[in-house]
Design a protein around this motif. Structure first.
Motif, PDB file in Angstrom:
ATOM      1  N   GLU A  53       0.830  -1.193   0.000  1.00  0.00           N
ATOM      2  CA  GLU A  53       0.000   0.000   0.000  1.00  0.00           C
ATOM      3  C   GLU A  53       0.874   1.257   0.000  1.00  0.00           C
ATOM      4  OE1 GLU A  53      -3.737   2.054   2.379  1.00  0.00           O
ATOM      5  OE2 GLU A  53      -2.524   0.551   3.414  1.00  0.00           O
ATOM      6  N   ARG A  54       1.929   1.260   0.820  1.00  0.00           N
ATOM      7  CA  ARG A  54       2.834   2.412   0.850  1.00  0.00           C
ATOM      8  C   ARG A  54       3.496   2.611  -0.510  1.00  0.00           C
ATOM      9  NH1 ARG A  54       4.193   0.061   5.782  1.00  0.00           N
ATOM     10  NH2 ARG A  54       6.151  -0.716   4.933  1.00  0.00           N
ATOM     11  N   GLN A  55       3.874   1.508  -1.154  1.00  0.00           N
ATOM     12  CA  GLN A  55       4.499   1.596  -2.471  1.00  0.00           C
ATOM     13  C   GLN A  55       3.527   2.219  -3.478  1.00  0.00           C
ATOM     14  OE1 GLN A  55       5.193  -2.072  -4.785  1.00  0.00           O
ATOM     15  NE2 GLN A  55       7.356  -1.437  -4.838  1.00  0.00           N
ATOM     16  N   GLN A  56       2.279   1.762  -3.458  1.00  0.00           N
ATOM     17  CA  GLN A  56       1.265   2.308  -4.353  1.00  0.00           C
ATOM     18  C   GLN A  56       1.049   3.793  -4.071  1.00  0.00           C
ATOM     19  OE1 GLN A  56      -2.694   0.843  -3.673  1.00  0.00           O
ATOM     20  NE2 GLN A  56      -3.460   1.609  -5.624  1.00  0.00           N
ATOM     21  N   LEU A  57       0.981   4.163  -2.811  1.00  0.00           N
ATOM     22  CA  LEU A  57       0.780   5.563  -2.446  1.00  0.00           C
ATOM     23  C   LEU A  57       1.972   6.428  -2.850  1.00  0.00           C
ATOM     24  CD1 LEU A  57      -0.937   5.064   1.017  1.00  0.00           C
ATOM     25  CD2 LEU A  57      -2.002   5.941  -1.084  1.00  0.00           C
ATOM     26  N   ARG A  58       3.190   5.869  -2.776  1.00  0.00           N
ATOM     27  CA  ARG A  58       4.361   6.621  -3.235  1.00  0.00           C
ATOM     28  C   ARG A  58       4.258   6.931  -4.722  1.00  0.00           C
ATOM     29  NH1 ARG A  58       7.127   3.062   0.253  1.00  0.00           N
ATOM     30  NH2 ARG A  58       7.784   1.757  -1.479  1.00  0.00           N
ATOM     31  N   ARG A  59       3.827   5.938  -5.525  1.00  0.00           N
ATOM     32  CA  ARG A  59       3.665   6.171  -6.960  1.00  0.00           C
ATOM     33  C   ARG A  59       2.589   7.220  -7.204  1.00  0.00           C
ATOM     34  NH1 ARG A  59       7.182   2.856  -6.131  1.00  0.00           N
ATOM     35  NH2 ARG A  59       8.103   4.836  -5.571  1.00  0.00           N
ATOM     36  N   GLN A  60       1.493   7.157  -6.449  1.00  0.00           N
ATOM     37  CA  GLN A  60       0.419   8.134  -6.594  1.00  0.00           C
ATOM     38  C   GLN A  60       0.929   9.531  -6.245  1.00  0.00           C
ATOM     39  OE1 GLN A  60      -3.079   7.155  -4.331  1.00  0.00           O
ATOM     40  NE2 GLN A  60      -4.102   9.055  -4.826  1.00  0.00           N
TER      41      GLN A  60
END
Length: 117
Positions: A53-60
């Protein structure tokens, strides 16, 4: 491979020498170890999901930061052009003798609106 077979044989041999009470105690010990490992596995799986989830949020967020940078750049261009217009160095209604630049305020606003999307 030979060492592993020897270790397994040594463990089996040592188990053969245990009493029923000792075997029950070892079984109980293994139950405790397995319960702890299951708990640790659940925790590790939860942490893995959180990391994804953190990885996805970083990309966002990176996408948002890039969009913000484009908007800032466009604002700077519009502000620069406004100053140039105020100094009669650009714009549709320049004094006689200066080349006319056909860009208007609405063009700048429309461009900003398109790039914000």
């Amino acid at each position: 491979a030979v060492v592993k077979k020897f270790d397994k044989l040594a463990r089996m041999t040592s188990l053969e020498n245990l009493t029923a009470t000792q075997l029950r105690a070892r079984i109980a010990d293994e139950d405790v170890i397995q319960d702890r490992l299951r708990t640790e596995i659940k925790q590790a799986e939860s942490e893995e999901c959180e990391a994804l989830e953190r990885q996805q949020l970083r990309r966002q967020l990176e996408g948002q930061l890039a969009d913000t940078a484009k908007l800032r750049s466009n604002l700077t261009v519009c502000q620069f052009r406004r100053r140039a217009i105020d100094l009669d160095r650009a714009g549709t209604y320049q004094p006689p003798g200066r080349p006319c630049e056909p860009r208007s305020h609405s063009d700048c606003v429309q461009r900003l609106g398109r790039e914000a999307v």
